[in-house]
Design an enzyme around this catalytic site. Structure first.
Site, PDB file in Angstrom:
ATOM      1  CB  SER A   6      -0.818   0.169   1.096  1.00 35.65           C
ATOM      2  OG  SER A   6      -1.570   1.414   1.400  1.00 35.65           O
ATOM      3  CG  HIS A  31      -3.702  -1.981  -1.594  1.00 34.18           C
ATOM      4  ND1 HIS A  31      -4.621  -2.999  -1.864  1.00 34.18           N
ATOM      5  CD2 HIS A  31      -4.367  -1.105  -0.671  1.00 34.18           C
ATOM      6  CE1 HIS A  31      -5.764  -2.387  -1.238  1.00 34.18           C
ATOM      7  NE2 HIS A  31      -5.441  -1.385  -0.361  1.00 34.18           N
ATOM      8  CG  ASP A  33      -5.430   2.076   0.353  1.00 33.84           C
ATOM      9  OD1 ASP A  33      -6.091   1.366   0.212  1.00 33.84           O
ATOM     10  OD2 ASP A  33      -4.153   2.119   0.496  1.00 33.84           O
ATOM     11  CG  MET A  35      -8.866   6.937   0.659  1.00 30.38           C
ATOM     12  SD  MET A  35      -8.247   7.268   2.439  1.00 30.38           S
ATOM     13  CE  MET A  35      -7.440   5.715   2.497  1.00 30.38           C
ATOM     14  CG  HIS A  64      -9.135  -0.525  -1.170  1.00 27.60           C
ATOM     15  ND1 HIS A  64      -8.660  -0.508   0.129  1.00 27.60           N
ATOM     16  CD2 HIS A  64     -10.270  -0.468  -0.948  1.00 27.60           C
ATOM     17  CE1 HIS A  64      -9.571  -0.431   0.898  1.00 27.60           C
ATOM     18  NE2 HIS A  64     -10.773  -0.352   0.312  1.00 27.60           N
ATOM     19  CG  MET A  66     -11.760   2.830   0.872  1.00 26.07           C
ATOM     20  SD  MET A  66     -10.199   2.962   2.022  1.00 26.07           S
ATOM     21  CE  MET A  66      -8.900   2.913   0.523  1.00 26.07           C
ATOM     22  CG  MET A 135     -11.838  -2.746   4.897  1.00 22.62           C
ATOM     23  SD  MET A 135     -10.405  -2.475   3.981  1.00 22.62           S
ATOM     24  CE  MET A 135      -9.476  -1.417   4.960  1.00 22.62           C
ATOM     25  CG  ASP A 173      -6.253  -2.772   3.152  1.00 26.76           C
ATOM     26  OD1 ASP A 173      -5.187  -2.269   3.786  1.00 26.76           O
ATOM     27  OD2 ASP A 173      -7.007  -2.101   2.160  1.00 26.76           O
TER      28      ASP A 173
END
Ligand code: DX5
Ligand code: ZN
Length: 213
Positions: A6, A31, A33, A35, A64, A66, A135, A173
């Site tokens: 990540s 990875h 993220d 958001m 990923h 979010m 998660m 994760d």
């Protein structure tokens, strides 16, 4: 055991160097993220960074999301370079439709649940996904403490996979380090997402070895 690194807690002025380091250290994928400040309070990275990474590395990009109502962005994230595109069950899109669209566009669908969501809500989708992400922290920030009770969900999911003879991979994760990796693996995780424990390590190769063993 695969390691998905990540990048959330990276120094973004030196992202290229970090990625070269992760390649050498033996990370299996990156990875990323994403958001949006709505689904989670934090805002992180988006299309331009993914595009640059795609041109820069051969490591698969494990994105990923979010993000609220993720169906709005499937095309753009796959165009930008997502190999695996993950979204949250709780994010307000029709999960079945999102999964179908991701596959149509040639990427691997991954479905994710927050700590407060039971895993059985995903059972209708297990045939269709490549990956399920459990998660092990509240989504939104790196560097949080691992939530041990989440491994109950990993075990349930692994048993359900066995029972139905399916082959999706189970990813965990949040809060994974050399100590929490082992119980996660025993519970049934195939892929560990690791942020701060890896990015902050002096020797990333040694850190990855420690996570794998
Ligand atoms: C949290 C993110 C994680 C996070 C992992 O919302 O989904 O990927 O960056 O970081 P660590 O390993 O530091 O918990
Ligand atoms: Zn993540």
């Amino acid at each position: 055991m695969k390691i998905s690194a990540s990048l959330l807690n990276a120094d973004f002025t030196a992202l290229g160097e970090l990625v070269r380091g992760l390649e050498k250290a033996g990370a299996d994928m990156l990875h990323i993220d994403v958001m949006d400040g709505n689904f989670v309070p934090n805002i992180s990275i988006g299309f331009p960074v993914i595009q640059s990474l795609k041109a820069f590395t051969a490591l698969p990009l494990d994105v990923h999301l979010m993000v609220d109502r993720p169906h709005r962005y499937i095309e753009r994230f796959i165009e930008a370079g997502a190999d695996t595109l993950g979204f949250h069950y709780e994010a307000g899109s029709d999960s079945g439709r999102v999964i179908r669209r991701i596959k149509e566009l040639g990427a691997k669908p991954s479905i994710t649940v927050c700590p407060s969501t039971p895993v059985h809500v995903l059972y209708d989708h297990l045939e269709a996904v490549s990956q399920v992400l459990i998660m092990t922290v509240q989504p939104g920030y790196g560097g949080q403490d691992f939530m041990l009770p989440m491994l109950g969900k990993v075990e349930k999911l692994r048993m359900e996979r066995e029972r139905r003879g399916l082959d999706f991979e189970i990813q965990v994760d949040g809060g994974i380090d050399s100590e929490t990796a082992l119980p996660a693996k025993r519970a049934g995780a195939d892929i560990l997402v690791v942020g701060s424990a890896l990015i902050g390590a002096e020797d990333m190769s040694a850190a990855i070895k420690a996570l794998r063993t």
